[in-house]
Design a protein around this motif. Structure first.
Motif, PDB file in Angstrom:
ATOM      1  N   THR A 181      89.683  77.319  95.765  1.00 53.79           N
ATOM      2  CA  THR A 181      89.263  75.843  95.412  1.00 53.79           C
ATOM      3  C   THR A 181      89.252  75.680  93.775  1.00 53.79           C
ATOM      4  OG1 THR A 181      88.069  76.422  97.442  1.00 53.79           O
ATOM      5  CG2 THR A 181      87.428  74.642  95.963  1.00 53.79           C
ATOM      6  N   TYR A 200      88.163  82.355  98.605  1.00 55.71           N
ATOM      7  CA  TYR A 200      88.271  80.942  98.979  1.00 55.71           C
ATOM      8  C   TYR A 200      87.751  80.105  97.568  1.00 55.71           C
ATOM      9  CZ  TYR A 200      86.069  76.491 100.486  1.00 55.71           C
ATOM     10  OH  TYR A 200      85.701  75.353 100.587  1.00 55.71           O
ATOM     11  N   ARG A 240      93.158  78.323 102.024  1.00 54.21           N
ATOM     12  CA  ARG A 240      91.653  78.001 101.580  1.00 54.21           C
ATOM     13  C   ARG A 240      90.912  77.756 103.191  1.00 54.21           C
ATOM     14  NH1 ARG A 240      90.642  73.936  99.962  1.00 54.21           N
ATOM     15  NH2 ARG A 240      88.497  74.205  99.497  1.00 54.21           N
TER      16      ARG A 240
END
Length: 317
Positions: free
Chosen positions: A196, A192, A103
């Motif tokens: 998350t 990303y 990430r």
């Protein structure tokens, strides 16, 4: 700039990162006026931040600019983690360290690419294309998170990418290698955000916040240090303002999402496109072409439709 994401855990450049609802099982409600105003203010601050990034990125290497931003970010997340429950010991311990590392690398890479895009394409065109990131989140949520994506959402994704073609103006801009930058950046950002959302099942937001800032700072330092050059005194002021914008915007986001759900506030974050158009046109003399306006409207409309569908699905659940 999306946002279906989970928590404001980065030093974004555009789209606003959205945390998960505090009560996932609760039906969506209308957001209070204060939360709406904060979201609009965050959109303005992020637009100013991107304008400063464009200015500094045109005078110095984007690698250097992003590295200095992330140094500030590393200090910021360390302070936040130290003041949180459990302190730094809790923030360092992740149940998904490799995913957290990925990430951080995705986000810092996205930030560098989007700053390059600001310089090569301009703020307006970059943001108009980057607005497709919520559509990419919808498209990738199936293969990455195993979520069901219906035909309506796929149709919205298709319409959104037609809007991107309108923005890129096939036959002219689309053949420029720089036109690919905001698309790559949007894809990295969407990935990303989905990661998350995935790690939120295992780690707290403080852990994700800490890993994002620290891993990104380490990664960009390994590259950015080779592009070191002295900054002019005036540019140190711009850099400080850039960092203050990032920190203040994140703080306002945290407050806003404590009062309302992400899906309810997301539509107001599209105001950033308006602010970007004003800054790009008024400050940097960027052209405001009709195909960019029309394409951006198509992309935003498709994004709002996917948000509406997600909100309805949450309400039914």
């Amino acid at each position: 700039m999306n946002r279906l994401p989970p928590q404001p855990v980065d030093l974004p450049t555009t789209p606003i990162q959205v945390p998960p609802p505090a009560n996932p099982g609760k039906a969506p409600t209308n957001p209070p006026v204060a939360a709406i105003l904060m979201t609009c203010l965050v959109a303005l601050i992020f637009a100013i931040q991107d304008g400063i990034s464009r200015h500094l990125g045109g005078a110095y290497s984007p690698f250097l600019v992003v590295m200095l931003r992330y140094w500030f970010m590393a200090v910021f997340v360390t302070v936040i983690a130290a003041r949180s429950t459990g302190g730094l010991k809790h923030a360092i311990r992740s149940k998904k360290p490799w995913t957290q590392l990925l990430r951080g690398l995705l986000l810092v890479g996205e930030v560098v690419i989007v700053v390059f895009a600001f310089v090569k394409l301009g703020l307006i065109e970059t943001h108009a294309v980057f607005a497709c990131s919520p559509l990419l989140v919808s498209a990738l949520s199936g293969p990455i998170l195993g979520e069901k994506v219906g035909w309506r959402r796929w149709a919205a994704v298709g319409i959104g990418f037609l809007g991107i073609l309108v923005i890129l103006n096939p036959g002219v801009t689309v053949f420029s290698p720089w036109a690919v930058l905001p698309l790559i950046s949007a894809a990295m950002y969407a990935t990303y955000l989905l990661l998350t959302r995935y790690v939120a099942r295992y780690d707290t937001s403080v852990v994700s916040f800490f890993w994002t800032g620290i891993s990104g700072a380490i990664a960009i330092t390994l590259i950015g240090i080779w592009y070191w050059q002295p900054l002019l005194p005036a540019d140190w002021i711009w850099l400080l303002l850039l960092c203050v914008c990032a920190a203040s915007a994140h703080w306002l986001l945290i407050l806003a999402y404590e009062m309302a759900e992400a899906s309810a506030l997301q539509p107001f974050s599209y105001l950033q496109l308006v602010f970007i158009a004003i800054i790009g046109f008024g400050v940097f003399n960027e052209p405001l072409r009709m195909n960019v306006i029309v394409g951006a409207v198509i992309v935003v409309a498709a994004g709002l439709f996917t948000l509406l569908r997600a909100r309805r699905a949450a309400h039914q659940a």
